[in-house]
Each structure stands twice: as C-alpha cells, then as structure tokens.
Design a protein around this motif. Sequence first.
Motif, PDB file in Angstrom:
ATOM      1  N   LYS A 151      57.135  69.578   6.717  1.00 12.14           N
ATOM      2  CA  LYS A 151      55.951  69.666   5.865  1.00 12.14           C
ATOM      3  C   LYS A 151      55.524  68.286   5.371  1.00 12.14           C
ATOM      4  O   LYS A 151      54.332  68.006   5.238  1.00 12.14           O
ATOM      5  N   PHE A 152      56.498  67.428   5.105  1.00 11.91           N
ATOM      6  CA  PHE A 152      56.140  66.071   4.688  1.00 11.91           C
ATOM      7  C   PHE A 152      55.605  65.264   5.874  1.00 11.91           C
ATOM      8  O   PHE A 152      54.712  64.421   5.693  1.00 11.91           O
ATOM      9  N   GLU A 154      53.844  66.564   8.198  1.00 16.12           N
ATOM     10  CA  GLU A 154      52.479  67.066   8.329  1.00 16.12           C
ATOM     11  C   GLU A 154      51.564  66.403   7.297  1.00 16.12           C
ATOM     12  O   GLU A 154      50.417  66.041   7.610  1.00 16.12           O
ATOM     13  N   LEU A 155      52.070  66.233   6.068  1.00 12.52           N
ATOM     14  CA  LEU A 155      51.281  65.564   5.036  1.00 12.52           C
ATOM     15  C   LEU A 155      50.902  64.159   5.482  1.00 12.52           C
ATOM     16  O   LEU A 155      49.730  63.758   5.396  1.00 12.52           O
ATOM     17  N   LYS A 156      51.865  63.426   5.968  1.00 12.08           N
ATOM     18  CA  LYS A 156      51.593  62.054   6.411  1.00 12.08           C
ATOM     19  C   LYS A 156      50.625  62.039   7.590  1.00 12.08           C
ATOM     20  O   LYS A 156      49.701  61.215   7.641  1.00 12.08           O
ATOM     21  N   ASN A 157      50.816  62.957   8.530  1.00 15.44           N
ATOM     22  CA  ASN A 157      49.934  63.005   9.712  1.00 15.44           C
ATOM     23  C   ASN A 157      48.496  63.309   9.316  1.00 15.44           C
ATOM     24  O   ASN A 157      47.554  62.745   9.884  1.00 15.44           O
ATOM     25  N   GLN A 158      48.326  64.219   8.362  1.00 14.80           N
ATOM     26  CA  GLN A 158      46.978  64.561   7.904  1.00 14.80           C
ATOM     27  C   GLN A 158      46.305  63.359   7.243  1.00 14.80           C
ATOM     28  O   GLN A 158      45.122  63.089   7.479  1.00 14.80           O
ATOM     29  N   ILE A 159      47.062  62.639   6.416  1.00 12.01           N
ATOM     30  CA  ILE A 159      46.517  61.443   5.771  1.00 12.01           C
ATOM     31  C   ILE A 159      46.153  60.399   6.819  1.00 12.01           C
ATOM     32  O   ILE A 159      45.074  59.792   6.769  1.00 12.01           O
ATOM     33  N   GLU A 160      47.047  60.195   7.769  1.00 12.95           N
ATOM     34  CA  GLU A 160      46.817  59.209   8.837  1.00 12.95           C
ATOM     35  C   GLU A 160      45.575  59.571   9.648  1.00 12.95           C
ATOM     36  O   GLU A 160      44.738  58.711   9.943  1.00 12.95           O
ATOM     37  N   MET A 161      45.453  60.841  10.016  1.00 11.59           N
ATOM     38  CA  MET A 161      44.335  61.287  10.855  1.00 11.59           C
ATOM     39  C   MET A 161      43.007  61.080  10.128  1.00 11.59           C
ATOM     40  O   MET A 161      42.052  60.548  10.702  1.00 11.59           O
ATOM     41  N   ARG A 162      42.969  61.475   8.855  1.00 16.92           N
ATOM     42  CA  ARG A 162      41.716  61.339   8.108  1.00 16.92           C
ATOM     43  C   ARG A 162      41.393  59.868   7.819  1.00 16.92           C
ATOM     44  O   ARG A 162      40.230  59.472   7.831  1.00 16.92           O
ATOM     45  N   PHE A 239      48.654  69.863  -0.395  1.00 14.57           N
ATOM     46  CA  PHE A 239      50.109  69.960  -0.220  1.00 14.57           C
ATOM     47  C   PHE A 239      50.739  70.694  -1.406  1.00 14.57           C
ATOM     48  O   PHE A 239      51.589  71.577  -1.226  1.00 14.57           O
ATOM     49  N   VAL A 240      50.332  70.336  -2.614  1.00 16.11           N
ATOM     50  CA  VAL A 240      50.880  70.985  -3.814  1.00 16.11           C
ATOM     51  C   VAL A 240      50.504  72.460  -3.838  1.00 16.11           C
ATOM     52  O   VAL A 240      51.334  73.327  -4.161  1.00 16.11           O
TER      53      VAL A 240
END
Length: 508
Positions: A151-152, A154-162, A239-240
Amino acid sequence: MSFLTNLKFPDTVSIYHAYLPNEYWDLVTFENDEACLKVADPRLNYYGGAEKLCKEIEKFRNFPGSLNKFQTELSTKYCTLKPAIYKTRKGKSYIYKHDLLAQMNYEVWTSSIKKNPDNMPLFPIVAIYLRTKECMMGGAIYEMVPFDVEKFDELKNQIEMRYSSFKKSSKKKKRVKSLKDVFEKFKGIMPRNKHDPEFTSLYKHFLKLHKKRPVGINAKFFENLLHVASIVFDEFDRFVAENESWFLLNKAGSQEPTVRLFGEHFGNYVFGVELLQEMRRAGLETAVIEEAIGDSGPMGTLYYPELLKLLKCQIWRIEFVITPFRKTSHKAVWIPTPDDNYCIDALDIIFELIEWTHVKGFFQGASDDQRDNIIKSFKSLEYVLKKDLVAESEVNQIKETFFEDLQKFNITPPSNKKEVRESSALSVEYLIHELSYLGLKIPFPEISLFANKVFQLMSKYLMEPVDMIHAVRICHFICIYSRIKYSTLITPEVALYLRVSDHVFAQK
C-alpha cells in the motif's frame, strides 16, 4: 502543545540539544532557517565529524512522536530515515501507528520530487500537514498496526505518476500575484490544526520564502510548489481515507492483541499493563495477568517464559512484536510506554553517565581517591541494573542523584583536559600510547589489557579503519562498567562477556 507555534528553539536545535551534553550545545547554530554545526570545531571529532553526527541525530529522532517529544515547531521537517518496521514471532510486519505518518513523509522524501531543489520548501509544509494529522489521531503512541508495504508502494507510485504528468503538462496553472494569494491558496488545501487555527506556522514559512524569492517576480516558483503540494496532499488524503482504521483508536476486537516483546536476542519480556490492555480489548480472559501484574504500575514487566505458563493456549492468539533496542553511537533511542511517555533500556542510562564522565574528562589523571569516589557514585545506581526499562521521569532523577553525588565528593573536570590526537599509525601500540597520554592508565592500570581486545573487535566488526577516539572511549567504558558491576581485578577475557560490548558494537 503551545511549543508548536511558540518555539523555544528553532528547527531541530532542540533535538541536537537532547543528543549532545550541554557543554557542546554551542556547536549548534541556527543559520539560513535551519540548524547548522560548526564544522571546523575539533570537538566534532568525538562524534566522527559533522556529517556523521547529523546521521546519528537522524537515527536518534527516528521514533514515533519524536517531533512532539522534543517540542519542535509545527513546520519542523520529519526525519529523513525510514521508520522502523518490526517483525512478530509469527513473521508478520508491524509499525508504530504514529510512524505511519513518518512513512508517508518518507515516500515523498525518496520520490523524484526531492530531485528538484525548487521542491525542497515543500517539506516543512508536508510536516505541518502530517503534524496536524497526528493531532487528530486516536490511540496511544505505543500502539502498533500491521505494515502493508504494497500500500505504501502504491502511494509512492501514485505520487510519482501524477508528478511526472504535471511536469509534462502545458496546462495553465493557478495564478498567484502576492504573498497573500500564496498563503490563501495553500490554506485551502491544508487541514486546520486546532493548536494553530490561523495557520501562523504556514504563514511564517511563506514569509521567509517570500523574503528570499519575492512572489511578484517568482510567481511560477510558487505556482509549481502549490501544484506539487496539491498532488501530495490529494494522495495523502486518499491514502488515509482508504486505510482509516490504521489512523483511529484501536476498537474492541478490530485487530488481534499486539504486544511488544523486548530484550536481547528474540525478546523475553513485555509491559504487563500493555499486555493487559490489549487482551481486554480483544476480549481475552485476563484474571491471571491481573494477578501477575499486581500494583507494578505502567513500567512493570512480565517475562515470556512466565507468560507461556500463565496464558497457556491463549498465548497463540497474541501477536508478540519483537522490539530490539535501537541505539545510536552515543545514545539510546526513546521507547514509547503504555502511559504515553517514554523510557530506555536500564543499562543505557548507566552508559550515558559513563559517557558524560568521559566527555568531562573526570578520570584523566585522577587519583585513587577521586576514581573511587566517582565509582561510588556509580555504585549507588546499581539498583538501576536490576530493572528492565527505566521511565524518562526516573532517568532524569537518576541523573540528578548522580550529579549531586559528584558534587558531594567535590569532583570537578581537569583544568587541562586532553583530547585524543590524530594519527595515521592505527595500531594497538598507538591506542595504548594515547590511553597513557590521556592519563587514563593512572586511575585504571588495567586499561592497557583491554586495548588489544578492543582493537581486534573494532577491526573485525566495524569493517573500517579503527577510530582511535571511539577505541579510547570503549576502553574507558569497559574499565568503569567492570568496576561498577564486578571488581577491580578484571582480565581482558571478561570484556568479551560484558554487555558493554553489545552496546558499542550493536548499532554499527
């Protein structure tokens, strides 16, 4: 919580003060809105130089609730290290609940956002966001939750992608024309902190930025910062929301009872109160634990072999989180307690006091009487070594008692305190020569006997050139601890069995 906006020391200065003896506090200055070290000061050699000390400070403050523990201002940046992840006896991964926020910060810190220096002013803003979320969280600091690395990721990947998409976009950005514009737009994407409802900490941050880079001629810089912040906070909010149960008070039966297991090797004792609270929350029978705890209070401990007999088949329903003691080269890392305070391993308070006498140079050229009086002051603390963990309030009392004893014996630092001299001749012979130069062979005739063993251990386990300052310090530790715990007639072989060896090598 008034310190969040009315700070006593700026930035991370209070954390440096907590780590350094007060004689060294002047090593830390505040320049360009951050804590700085006097890199040319020779006293930094004791810590391996400025760069190494900064790394040790990061390790020292890497525990849940550390920014509040050290009473830092709301915008003080989070630790840059990954929070500790712990394994249970069943092989599951757990993290302190309050460290979830530090892990979120870590994902941003290690993302490509950091590579652009224009994004660096974002991290104090991220800190304000996370500290605000921390104020909203339920539960005690010691509570733990399962750690889901996917899950973390995924959080990083989403931030990176955007963020990558934003950099490539030619879409017109939100316009800002003044400091007020910037402040109001950031307020719109930030949660409101009950201790700072007017966003004064955020405003002070932008005011400093504005003085360096006036908004009127740096509008694009502030617009970009706003968009990157929007990306991060959108993903944080998502995420929260998706993992809401992690951030709330543990509800009855919502998670298996989770209890930290402390001690050497695979762990051998728990906080009795913590075990009782978790068993009650999970609906387990607690009568035998209540009887075993008695009136021992929040710092009372129960040993695992005893629990096997007391709990019998119930013990397999409990997740025991193996919690090794975390240390830096000079200090222990604070451990949260069941009453929402902090503690350390009992042995570590003795080591801190030994280190303090070393920094002061009390034993340099000391007479037999001076040496014996200092050892008497340590001997009066032998009761501490019978404990497992010592609460912070007791740590402070132990230190005060020790200092009072030294005053009673009229112990003062030497007028001509010496320091270890630099040399390229890294050998046992040189180590023995420095021990003699420092006057440590006078109070400790046996100290040369330890030099060979210490040098061998450092050469074997540290996998780097032997640091003479550290080697002298270890020899000094062993001599004092030996006399406190055993006797004056110590052979070199005994050093291999002293717990001091675990302390000075385990953190490397």
